[in-house]
Design a protein around this motif. Structure first.
Motif, short mmCIF file in Angstrom:
data_model
loop_
_atom_site.label_atom_id
_atom_site.label_comp_id
_atom_site.label_asym_id
_atom_site.label_seq_id
_atom_site.Cartn_x
_atom_site.Cartn_y
_atom_site.Cartn_z
N ASP A 71 18.32 65.32 15.49
CA ASP A 71 19.67 65.05 14.97
C ASP A 71 20.46 64.22 15.98
OD1 ASP A 71 21.92 65.42 13.13
OD2 ASP A 71 22.77 66.65 14.72
N THR A 73 19.29 62.06 18.07
CA THR A 73 18.82 60.67 18.02
C THR A 73 19.51 59.91 16.91
OG1 THR A 73 16.66 61.25 18.95
CG2 THR A 73 16.78 59.21 17.68
N ARG A 74 19.62 60.54 15.75
CA ARG A 74 20.32 59.89 14.63
C ARG A 74 21.76 59.56 15.02
NH1 ARG A 74 18.14 64.29 11.61
NH2 ARG A 74 16.28 63.70 10.45
N ARG A 75 22.44 60.54 15.60
CA ARG A 75 23.85 60.34 15.96
C ARG A 75 24.02 59.23 16.99
NH1 ARG A 75 26.41 66.04 17.41
NH2 ARG A 75 28.18 64.65 17.82
N ARG A 78 23.40 55.63 15.65
CA ARG A 78 24.46 55.09 14.79
C ARG A 78 25.46 54.29 15.61
NH1 ARG A 78 25.17 60.55 12.64
NH2 ARG A 78 23.73 60.88 10.90
N ALA A 103 14.21 59.43 12.46
CA ALA A 103 15.53 59.44 13.08
C ALA A 103 15.79 58.18 13.89
CB ALA A 103 15.67 60.68 13.99
N GLY A 104 14.72 57.42 14.21
CA GLY A 104 14.90 56.18 14.94
C GLY A 104 14.25 56.11 16.30
#
Length: 232
Positions: A71, A73-75, A78, A103-104
């Motif tokens: 999570d 990593t996603r944040r 962005r 998640a990237g």
């Protein structure tokens, strides 16, 4: 970012074990290419640091207190999509690898790997490449082979109306996984899984899980002999 290290790649450590972070710092301090410019124990701290200092590479643990590393990593991505995230975890599980990539993240290594593996991962991602720990490569290859063999030729337009996430949830439902198990596998809440299930049934015009399984078998998504039965 330290001004006296202009040619070194900047690295942020995100791990809630201080001793482990210390070991990484000592390892990278001896390397002329990379410089640790920060360390944090939580996703929230990492987000603040990334906003303030824009490190080029982030070594991210999965098992963090509060928000997990996937999570996180996603944040982070962005706000800083140019950052390179390497997941570094105790777990060599293909599900974690897949979710990390979604998640990237661009790399995944396990904590009991050698220092050479870490440096190989850092070198690879700085060149724009992906890197996977050798201990999980065989499993990744097997998953790719399974996908190639099992991917159906979808001919029903209703299936195409499902979002990629809904298709993913559908495949897990027809395999017999419960909402709780699906939530754990995809790193989402059981409530979100239930919402996806409801939308899937509405879009496909189906009423029961049995109907969904029959539909999946017809499309070739699942072999009826492998189905373990409906789950709540």
């Amino acid at each position: 970012m330290s001004s006296n290290l202009p040619d070194r790649k900047t690295v942020l450590l995100v791990d809630d074990h201080r001793l482990f972070r210390g070991g990484l710092k000592l390892l990278l301090a001896r390397n002329p290419v990379y410089a640790v410019v920060g360390e944090t124990a939580t996703v929230e701290q990492a987000c603040h640091f990334v906003d303030a200092s824009a490190p080029e590479i982030i070594l991210m643990d999965i098992a963090l207190q509060g928000h997990n590393g996937i999570d996180g990593t996603r944040r982070i991505l962005r706000h800083a999509p140019e950052a390179k995230v390497i997941m570094i975890s105790m777990y060599a599980k293909i599900d974690y690898v897949v979710q990390s990539l979604k998640a990237g993240a661009v790399g995944y290594i396990v904590k009991d790997s050698t220092p050479d593996i870490l440096l190989e991962a850092l070198n690879a991602v700085t060149k724009g490449q992906y890197y996977f720990d050798p201990t999980i490569l065989n499993e990744i290859v097997q998953v790719l082979l399974d996908l190639h063999i099992r991917t159906p030729a979808i001919s029903d337009s209703r299936y195409g109306e499902l979002t990629p996430r809904e298709q993913e949830v559908m495949r897990l439902v027809v395999k017999g996984l419960s909402s709780k198990a699906i939530a754990a596998k995809l790193f989402i809440s059981p409530k979100t899984v239930e919402n996806h299930r409801t939308k899937i049934m509405e879009k496909l015009g189906l009423s029961t899980v049995i109907d969904l399984v029959k539909y999946a078998v017809k499309l070739g998504i699942v072999d009826v002999q492998t189905w373990t039965g409906p789950s709540p």
